[in-house]
Write an enzyme that holds these catalytic residues in place. Structure first.
Site, mmCIF file in Angstrom:
data_model
loop_
_atom_site.group_PDB
_atom_site.id
_atom_site.type_symbol
_atom_site.label_atom_id
_atom_site.label_comp_id
_atom_site.label_asym_id
_atom_site.label_seq_id
_atom_site.Cartn_x
_atom_site.Cartn_y
_atom_site.Cartn_z
ATOM 1 N N GLU A 150 1.016 -1.045 -0.062
ATOM 2 C CA GLU A 150 -0.020 0.024 0.005
ATOM 3 C C GLU A 150 1.056 1.264 0.056
ATOM 4 O O GLU A 150 1.226 1.794 0.953
ATOM 5 C CB GLU A 150 -0.923 -0.022 1.309
ATOM 6 C CG GLU A 150 -2.235 0.707 0.956
ATOM 7 C CD GLU A 150 -1.985 2.252 1.275
ATOM 8 O OE1 GLU A 150 -1.351 2.800 0.487
ATOM 9 O OE2 GLU A 150 -2.563 2.676 2.208
ATOM 10 N N GLU A 161 4.615 8.504 -4.034
ATOM 11 C CA GLU A 161 5.349 7.990 -3.009
ATOM 12 C C GLU A 161 6.419 6.806 -3.427
ATOM 13 O O GLU A 161 7.001 6.038 -2.775
ATOM 14 C CB GLU A 161 4.515 7.142 -1.942
ATOM 15 C CG GLU A 161 3.725 8.220 -1.127
ATOM 16 C CD GLU A 161 2.597 7.598 -0.179
ATOM 17 O OE1 GLU A 161 2.752 6.554 0.363
ATOM 18 O OE2 GLU A 161 1.986 8.562 0.571
#
Ligand code: SAH
Length: 428
Positions: free
Chosen positions: A144, A153
């Site tokens: 995740e 990210e």
């Protein structure tokens, strides 16, 4: 015990980690933290659990042991889901030390010490082999690592590396796939967050218009994503110009390439208008069939009434380099360019394919006018707020005389320009 707390530095705006002692009341921190927001995202959690259970079953049905690699384990949640689902072993990798330490404790407290190994490393540092961090490559990859922009990210380089070195070929992945959607809109409100609009000043000697220099007009802006809660944007604040279009997908169960690239789709506006903004969001399919879907689609797109509030994943607003008048039904090409960490968009009238190809700019936008480095998006919006400017003009008009010498102590404010246009003798 000491606690690490993230705090925005008011001078630089950057997030910094501060150590707080055990008497510190960190309820507010938990309320603010993205981890807490993620952990309270029931829709996300339920779907991850369903996807993990399905992946573990598929592996078991093949008669294999289920070896899970959970990259970015945080609290250890997804690894614990996998262990509960019957996985034989989980490698839970977490680069952020305070979080990895917490994961060790949480895993232990929940009785998963024998099933989950927490590895406090960046995944690209993880070794595989008899003396390595992992005994063998995993056959289920769980992560995740997504932000509102999906890739901000560093999910792509992490997946690229994991497929090369940490997981088996043909592994299961949860999520299995992510898809990015876009919709072209006209929105004066959103456009005001990226360009400086002309400022109208009613001076004694008639109306004057302050316009921004052409470098600012033509500046591509900055690549950092503008993420907002589109669900809080009233439908009167924008006009939809196109249907929702699938821009690109990433299959996480296959080798992933993180190198810069672009994707192009053909669009036909459903309405004529000024194309200014590309709204974008993504969804993730937790399983190959697409039956377990977690979507960030905004209210006018989503068919279900069940709405999950979340701050850790919102929607993206992309500013086109220039506003482009478009006609209903005409053929347009929308190009999404991306590097490893960000996405940006470009709209062109459909021409010959060769001509269009030659025109793809894969470098990320770099601000040339300096204004985008000085002002953030809310500040642009503030400077474009005509009501606010009117109030300033009104107040300035009250105090300014023809012999006024003004000293402006401010950064990137319109005040000195307004004072000059309103007839001050000197402005410093
Ligand atoms: N899996 C948890 C936490 C997700 S937040 C959950 O679903 O609740 C993402 C976490 O991944 C962060 O703690 C971040 O520090 C970590 N992270 C991101 N990229 C990483 C990488 N390549 N290797 C190890 N940790 C990573």
């Amino acid at each position: 015990m000491k606690t690490f707390c993230g705090r925005a530095n008011p001078t630089t705006g950057a997030m910094e980690w501060l150590e707080e002692d055990e008497n510190y009341d960190y309820h507010q921190e938990i309320a603010r933290s993205r981890y807490a927001d993620m952990l309270h995202d029931k829709d996300r959690n339920v779907k991850y659990y369903q996807g993990i259970r399905a992946a573990v079953s598929r592996v078991k049905e093949r008669g294999e042991k289920a070896i899970v690699l959970d990259i970015g384990t945080g609290t250890g949640l997804l690894s614990m889901m996998a262990a509960s689902a019957g996985a034989d072993f989980c490698y839970a990798v977490e680069v952020f030390k305070p979080m990895a330490n917490a994961a060790v404790k949480i895993v232990e407290k929940n009785g998963f010490r024998d099933k989950i190994k927490v590895i406090n490393k960046h995944s690209t540092e993880v070794t595989v082999g008899p003396d390595g961090d992992m005994q063998c490559r995993a056959n289920i990859l769980v992560t995740e690592l997504f932000d509102t922009e999906l890739i901000g990210e560093g999910a792509l380089p992490t997946y690229e590396h994991a497929h090369k070195y940490l997981v088996q070929e043909g592994c299961e992945a949860v999520p299995h796939r992510a898809t990015v959607y876009v919709q072209l809109v006209e929105s004066k409100r959103m456009w005001s967050w990226n360009k400086l609009f002309p400022v109208h000043v009613e001076a004694e000697d008639g109306e004057k218009i302050i316009v921004s220099p052409s470098e600012m007009e033509n500046c591509p802006g900055v690549p950092s994503v503008c993420d907002i809660q589109l669900n809080q944007m009233s439908s009167s604040d924008f006009t939809i110009l196109s249907d929702v279009v699938t821009m690109f997908s990433v299959d996480f169960s296959k080798p992933v390439r993180s190198a810069s690239t672009y994707y192009r789709v053909q669009l036909e506006p459903v309405k004529s208008g000024k194309a200014q903004i590309v709204l974008s969001w993504w969804d993730i399919d937790m399983d190959p069939s697409g039956m377990i879907n977690c979507t960030m689609a905004p209210y006018w797109v989503k068919s279900t009434s069940a709405f999950q509030w979340r701050d850790h994943w919102m929607q993206c607003v992309y500013f086109l380099p220039n506003e482009e008048p478009v006609l209903q039904g005409e053929k347009l090409h929308l190009t999404a360019c991306r590097d490893e960490y960000s996405v940006w968009y470009k709209l062109q009238k459909a021409r010959g394919e060769e001509e269009n190809k030659a025109d793809v700019r894969v470098e990320s936008p770099v601000c040339r006018c300096q204004a985008h480095l000085l002002w953030n998006r809310p500040r642009f919006g503030e400077l474009n707020d005509q009501n606010r400017t009117r109030q300033y003009i009104k107040s300035l008009t009250k105090v300014l005389k023809t012999d006024s010498v003004c000293l402006c102590i401010s950064d990137g404010s319109l005040l000195p320009v307004l004072a000059h246009y309103l007839g001050a003798k000197q402005v410093q």
